[in-house]
Motif scaffolding. Structure first.
Motif, mmCIF file in Angstrom:
data_model
loop_
_atom_site.group_PDB
_atom_site.id
_atom_site.type_symbol
_atom_site.label_atom_id
_atom_site.label_comp_id
_atom_site.label_asym_id
_atom_site.label_seq_id
_atom_site.Cartn_x
_atom_site.Cartn_y
_atom_site.Cartn_z
ATOM 1 N N PRO A 20 119.474 66.553 72.633
ATOM 2 C CA PRO A 20 118.033 66.315 72.626
ATOM 3 C C PRO A 20 117.638 64.896 72.222
ATOM 4 O O PRO A 20 116.613 64.387 72.683
ATOM 5 C CB PRO A 20 117.495 67.349 71.645
ATOM 6 C CG PRO A 20 118.653 67.670 70.760
ATOM 7 C CD PRO A 20 119.875 67.541 71.625
ATOM 8 N N ALA A 21 118.422 64.234 71.381
ATOM 9 C CA ALA A 21 118.085 62.861 70.985
ATOM 10 C C ALA A 21 118.187 61.920 72.188
ATOM 11 O O ALA A 21 117.336 61.032 72.363
ATOM 12 C CB ALA A 21 118.990 62.396 69.850
ATOM 13 N N LYS A 70 115.038 59.809 73.900
ATOM 14 C CA LYS A 70 115.112 58.368 74.185
ATOM 15 C C LYS A 70 114.705 58.087 75.633
ATOM 16 O O LYS A 70 113.909 57.177 75.899
ATOM 17 C CB LYS A 70 116.537 57.873 73.910
ATOM 18 C CG LYS A 70 116.731 56.399 74.085
ATOM 19 C CD LYS A 70 118.168 56.003 73.737
ATOM 20 C CE LYS A 70 118.388 54.532 73.989
ATOM 21 N NZ LYS A 70 119.794 54.162 73.718
ATOM 22 N N LEU A 71 115.230 58.873 76.545
ATOM 23 C CA LEU A 71 114.898 58.718 77.964
ATOM 24 C C LEU A 71 113.411 58.978 78.210
ATOM 25 O O LEU A 71 112.742 58.216 78.927
ATOM 26 C CB LEU A 71 115.758 59.681 78.785
ATOM 27 C CG LEU A 71 115.675 59.583 80.293
ATOM 28 C CD1 LEU A 71 116.223 58.247 80.773
ATOM 29 C CD2 LEU A 71 116.469 60.725 80.912
ATOM 30 N N LEU A 72 112.885 60.017 77.598
ATOM 31 C CA LEU A 72 111.473 60.369 77.779
ATOM 32 C C LEU A 72 110.549 59.304 77.192
ATOM 33 O O LEU A 72 109.525 58.962 77.803
ATOM 34 C CB LEU A 72 111.186 61.732 77.152
ATOM 35 C CG LEU A 72 111.784 62.913 77.903
ATOM 36 C CD1 LEU A 72 111.822 64.147 77.021
ATOM 37 C CD2 LEU A 72 111.017 63.172 79.186
ATOM 38 N N GLU A 118 110.172 69.883 74.018
ATOM 39 C CA GLU A 118 111.414 70.660 74.053
ATOM 40 C C GLU A 118 112.501 69.998 73.215
ATOM 41 O O GLU A 118 113.268 70.674 72.534
ATOM 42 C CB GLU A 118 111.889 70.831 75.495
ATOM 43 C CG GLU A 118 113.029 71.801 75.654
ATOM 44 C CD GLU A 118 112.665 73.215 75.270
ATOM 45 O OE1 GLU A 118 113.430 73.819 74.478
ATOM 46 O OE2 GLU A 118 111.636 73.729 75.734
ATOM 47 N N THR A 119 112.548 68.665 73.236
ATOM 48 C CA THR A 119 113.557 67.980 72.413
ATOM 49 C C THR A 119 113.290 68.228 70.934
ATOM 50 O O THR A 119 114.222 68.377 70.150
ATOM 51 C CB THR A 119 113.609 66.457 72.680
ATOM 52 O OG1 THR A 119 112.467 65.796 72.148
ATOM 53 C CG2 THR A 119 113.778 66.152 74.159
ATOM 54 N N TYR A 120 112.006 68.262 70.558
ATOM 55 C CA TYR A 120 111.655 68.551 69.162
ATOM 56 C C TYR A 120 112.022 69.985 68.799
ATOM 57 O O TYR A 120 112.586 70.251 67.742
ATOM 58 C CB TYR A 120 110.161 68.340 68.918
ATOM 59 C CG TYR A 120 109.659 66.935 69.112
ATOM 60 C CD1 TYR A 120 110.465 65.822 68.901
ATOM 61 C CD2 TYR A 120 108.341 66.712 69.505
ATOM 62 C CE1 TYR A 120 109.973 64.534 69.075
ATOM 63 C CE2 TYR A 120 107.848 65.431 69.681
ATOM 64 C CZ TYR A 120 108.666 64.345 69.462
ATOM 65 O OH TYR A 120 108.175 63.082 69.635
ATOM 66 N N LEU A 121 111.683 70.904 69.692
ATOM 67 C CA LEU A 121 111.957 72.321 69.438
ATOM 68 C C LEU A 121 113.459 72.533 69.259
ATOM 69 O O LEU A 121 113.891 73.250 68.352
ATOM 70 C CB LEU A 121 111.423 73.152 70.612
ATOM 71 C CG LEU A 121 111.197 74.615 70.360
ATOM 72 C CD1 LEU A 121 110.098 75.121 71.276
ATOM 73 C CD2 LEU A 121 112.420 75.438 70.550
#
Length: 183
Positions: free
Chosen positions: A11-12, A16-18, A45-48
């Motif tokens: 997710p990290a 970064k990409l987002l 979603e990355t946070y979740l």
């Protein structure tokens, strides 16, 4: 690509990409365009995935407020709305906030109803999630809903439409149901 990073447990890297895409959009005030909203749902979603529930919920709640003003003009807006409600539901579910989880799951199901996808795999997974939350509150009716959800899931092949929902969440819910003594 970010969704793939999430599925791979990175997710990290996805964030970064987002952020590379979203930062210029924020500068140009275009983050609320359909593409910007979709990217923000992926960011949530990355946070979740990293259990950053407050950050994810804040972003998702802001997106939900924006969606009605878009008038749900197209299928993609409905899909974003569904994904947003599913993510909010998963946050509440993971935090054992059963009443809120049930409410969000039901909102997600209503979105599927609007786009005529209320009897397939995703609808079944939502129903099974509601059934689990109902079991946790001791409410009756969860077994009928679970049976309906399982029938929905069996009606079509498992499609990985929403990142982590159709994969990890599916597996988690069925593990939780099994632990609750429901086969």
């Amino acid at each position: 690509m970010a969704d793939l990073y999430c599925e791979l447990g990175q997710p990290a890297d996805a964030e970064k990409l987002l952020q590379q895409e979203l930062n210029p959009m924020r500068e140009n005030r275009t983050q609320n365009s359909p593409t910007g909203r979709r990217l923000q749902v992926s960011l949530a979603e990355t946070y979740l995935q990293r259990s950053m529930y407050a950050e994810a919920a804040s972003l998702l709640t802001d997106l939900q407020r924006e969606l009605p003003s878009s008038g749900f003009p197209d299928y993609k807006a409905h899909v974003n709305s569904f994904h947003t409600w599913v993510s909010l539901a998963r946050i509440s579910h993971r935090k054992s906030e059963w009443v809120e989880a049930i409410s969000c799951w039901r909102h997600a199901l209503r979105v599927l109803d609007r786009i005529k996808l209320n009897a397939g795999f995703n609808a079944g997974l939502v129903r099974c999630s509601i059934a689990h939350a109902l079991m946790m509150t001791g409410e009756v009716g969860s077994k009928d809903l679970l049976q309906e959800g399982r029938a929905n899931i069996a009606s079509e092949p498992r499609v990985f439409w929403i990142p982590l929902f159709n994969s990890q969440w599916h597996d988690l819910i069925f593990d939780l149901l099994k632990k609750a003594g429901v086969d």
